[in-house]
Design a protein around this motif. Sequence first.
Motif, PDB file in Angstrom:
ATOM      1  N   ARG A   1       0.808  -1.224   0.000  1.00  0.00           N
ATOM      2  CA  ARG A   1       0.000   0.000   0.000  1.00  0.00           C
ATOM      3  C   ARG A   1       0.841   1.273   0.000  1.00  0.00           C
ATOM      4  N   LEU A   2       2.156   1.129   0.002  1.00  0.00           N
ATOM      5  CA  LEU A   2       3.031   2.296   0.029  1.00  0.00           C
ATOM      6  C   LEU A   2       3.465   2.717  -1.370  1.00  0.00           C
ATOM      7  N   LYS A   3       3.649   4.008  -1.543  1.00  0.00           N
ATOM      8  CA  LYS A   3       4.257   4.525  -2.767  1.00  0.00           C
ATOM      9  C   LYS A   3       5.733   4.125  -2.749  1.00  0.00           C
ATOM     10  N   PRO A   4       6.397   4.100  -3.904  1.00  0.00           N
ATOM     11  CA  PRO A   4       7.817   3.713  -3.927  1.00  0.00           C
ATOM     12  C   PRO A   4       8.656   4.545  -2.953  1.00  0.00           C
ATOM     13  N   ASP A   5       9.594   3.875  -2.306  1.00  0.00           N
ATOM     14  CA  ASP A   5      10.549   4.469  -1.373  1.00  0.00           C
ATOM     15  C   ASP A   5       9.889   5.090  -0.141  1.00  0.00           C
ATOM     16  N   SER A   6       8.683   4.661   0.191  1.00  0.00           N
ATOM     17  CA  SER A   6       7.979   5.174   1.370  1.00  0.00           C
ATOM     18  C   SER A   6       8.140   4.194   2.532  1.00  0.00           C
ATOM     19  N   PRO A   7       8.161   4.703   3.768  1.00  0.00           N
ATOM     20  CA  PRO A   7       8.427   3.831   4.914  1.00  0.00           C
ATOM     21  C   PRO A   7       7.173   3.248   5.573  1.00  0.00           C
ATOM     22  N   PHE A   8       7.353   2.057   6.098  1.00  0.00           N
ATOM     23  CA  PHE A   8       6.403   1.452   7.023  1.00  0.00           C
ATOM     24  C   PHE A   8       7.096   1.489   8.381  1.00  0.00           C
ATOM     25  N   ILE A   9       6.532   2.251   9.308  1.00  0.00           N
ATOM     26  CA  ILE A   9       7.151   2.490  10.610  1.00  0.00           C
ATOM     27  C   ILE A   9       6.365   1.737  11.670  1.00  0.00           C
ATOM     28  N   GLN A  10       7.086   0.892  12.406  1.00  0.00           N
ATOM     29  CA  GLN A  10       6.453   0.094  13.454  1.00  0.00           C
ATOM     30  C   GLN A  10       7.026   0.490  14.807  1.00  0.00           C
ATOM     31  N   PHE A  11       6.153   0.907  15.738  1.00  0.00           N
ATOM     32  CA  PHE A  11       6.566   1.151  17.116  1.00  0.00           C
ATOM     33  C   PHE A  11       6.481  -0.178  17.861  1.00  0.00           C
ATOM     34  N   SER A  12       7.469  -0.434  18.701  1.00  0.00           N
ATOM     35  CA  SER A  12       7.495  -1.701  19.421  1.00  0.00           C
ATOM     36  C   SER A  12       8.292  -1.553  20.710  1.00  0.00           C
ATOM     37  N   TYR A  13       7.940  -2.332  21.698  1.00  0.00           N
ATOM     38  CA  TYR A  13       8.725  -2.378  22.931  1.00  0.00           C
ATOM     39  C   TYR A  13       9.836  -3.416  22.820  1.00  0.00           C
ATOM     40  N   ALA A  14       9.831  -4.189  21.756  1.00  0.00           N
ATOM     41  CA  ALA A  14      10.819  -5.256  21.574  1.00  0.00           C
ATOM     42  C   ALA A  14      12.183  -4.686  21.175  1.00  0.00           C
ATOM     43  N   PHE A  15      13.215  -5.354  21.629  1.00  0.00           N
ATOM     44  CA  PHE A  15      14.590  -4.969  21.291  1.00  0.00           C
ATOM     45  C   PHE A  15      15.031  -5.557  19.952  1.00  0.00           C
ATOM     46  N   TRP A  16      14.188  -6.366  19.339  1.00  0.00           N
ATOM     47  CA  TRP A  16      14.503  -7.017  18.071  1.00  0.00           C
ATOM     48  C   TRP A  16      13.432  -6.628  17.055  1.00  0.00           C
ATOM     49  N   PRO A  17      13.743  -6.739  15.764  1.00  0.00           N
ATOM     50  CA  PRO A  17      12.745  -6.397  14.736  1.00  0.00           C
ATOM     51  C   PRO A  17      11.487  -7.255  14.914  1.00  0.00           C
ATOM     52  N   PRO A  18      10.319  -6.639  14.877  1.00  0.00           N
ATOM     53  CA  PRO A  18       9.091  -7.377  15.135  1.00  0.00           C
ATOM     54  C   PRO A  18       8.606  -8.232  13.967  1.00  0.00           C
ATOM     55  N   TYR A  19       9.195  -8.044  12.783  1.00  0.00           N
ATOM     56  CA  TYR A  19       8.774  -8.817  11.618  1.00  0.00           C
ATOM     57  C   TYR A  19       9.892  -9.736  11.173  1.00  0.00           C
ATOM     58  N   PRO A  20       9.555 -10.946  10.731  1.00  0.00           N
ATOM     59  CA  PRO A  20      10.587 -11.852  10.225  1.00  0.00           C
ATOM     60  C   PRO A  20      11.309 -11.222   9.031  1.00  0.00           C
ATOM     61  N   ALA A  21      12.599 -11.483   8.927  1.00  0.00           N
ATOM     62  CA  ALA A  21      13.397 -10.946   7.819  1.00  0.00           C
ATOM     63  C   ALA A  21      12.836 -11.433   6.491  1.00  0.00           C
ATOM     64  N   GLN A  22      12.844 -10.531   5.522  1.00  0.00           N
ATOM     65  CA  GLN A  22      12.362 -10.865   4.181  1.00  0.00           C
ATOM     66  C   GLN A  22      13.347 -10.340   3.150  1.00  0.00           C
ATOM     67  N   ALA A  23      13.502 -11.098   2.083  1.00  0.00           N
ATOM     68  CA  ALA A  23      14.296 -10.600   0.960  1.00  0.00           C
ATOM     69  C   ALA A  23      13.582  -9.379   0.401  1.00  0.00           C
ATOM     70  N   ARG A  24      14.335  -8.421  -0.037  1.00  0.00           N
ATOM     71  CA  ARG A  24      13.833  -7.216  -0.690  1.00  0.00           C
ATOM     72  C   ARG A  24      13.122  -6.253   0.258  1.00  0.00           C
ATOM     73  N   VAL A  25      13.377  -6.408   1.579  1.00  0.00           N
ATOM     74  CA  VAL A  25      12.851  -5.459   2.558  1.00  0.00           C
ATOM     75  C   VAL A  25      14.009  -5.025   3.456  1.00  0.00           C
ATOM     76  N   ALA A  26      14.302  -3.728   3.426  1.00  0.00           N
ATOM     77  CA  ALA A  26      15.339  -3.178   4.300  1.00  0.00           C
ATOM     78  C   ALA A  26      14.706  -2.759   5.615  1.00  0.00           C
ATOM     79  N   VAL A  27      15.395  -3.039   6.721  1.00  0.00           N
ATOM     80  CA  VAL A  27      14.901  -2.698   8.052  1.00  0.00           C
ATOM     81  C   VAL A  27      15.975  -1.873   8.759  1.00  0.00           C
ATOM     82  N   ARG A  28      15.528  -0.765   9.337  1.00  0.00           N
ATOM     83  CA  ARG A  28      16.449   0.097  10.080  1.00  0.00           C
ATOM     84  C   ARG A  28      15.851   0.359  11.458  1.00  0.00           C
ATOM     85  N   HIS A  29      16.706   0.290  12.470  1.00  0.00           N
ATOM     86  CA  HIS A  29      16.288   0.598  13.834  1.00  0.00           C
ATOM     87  C   HIS A  29      16.555   2.073  14.058  1.00  0.00           C
ATOM     88  N   ALA A  30      15.502   2.874  14.123  1.00  0.00           N
ATOM     89  CA  ALA A  30      15.631   4.310  14.350  1.00  0.00           C
ATOM     90  C   ALA A  30      15.984   4.545  15.820  1.00  0.00           C
TER      91      ALA A  30
END
Length: 138
Positions: free
Chosen positions: A90-119
């Motif tokens: 549902r995102l336009k190209p190069d747009s972010p999906f931002i997830q707030f979480s109390y977890a110290f680890w990424p909340p989504y399983p790693a996927q090819a073609r998805v970059a994840v950054r811890h802000a």
Amino acid sequence: MLELGAGTGAVTQAILARGVARLAAVEFDPAFAALLRRCFPRARVLEGDAFAFDNLLATDERFDAIVSGLPVTGRPAHARTALLDMALARLKPDSPFIQFSYAFWPPYPAQARVAVRHAPVFWRNLPPMHIWVHKRIF
């Protein structure tokens, strides 16, 4: 912009204060949805399950960003992956999906073609809030 799990509107208020012109907010609880409509008449409040938010939107609707405060870490991996895939679609190209979480680890399983950054961690929240930014790699 799309907000998933708007609750009582703390993040909604911050988004609108930053000058976002068009905001759709998904909230499951009818009382919270009514509160959001009263407090934020500029926002389009969609009442329903944020884990199936795709059903609440027009087929061709795309967003510059999606922000999620949903508690996802307790969900099975397949449900989290489905939510991430739905959001990225549902995102336009190069747009972010931002997830707030109390977890110290990424909340989504790693996927090819998805970059994840811890802000940077938001320390003023108790407990501290971790912010995970996902973008599709084309």
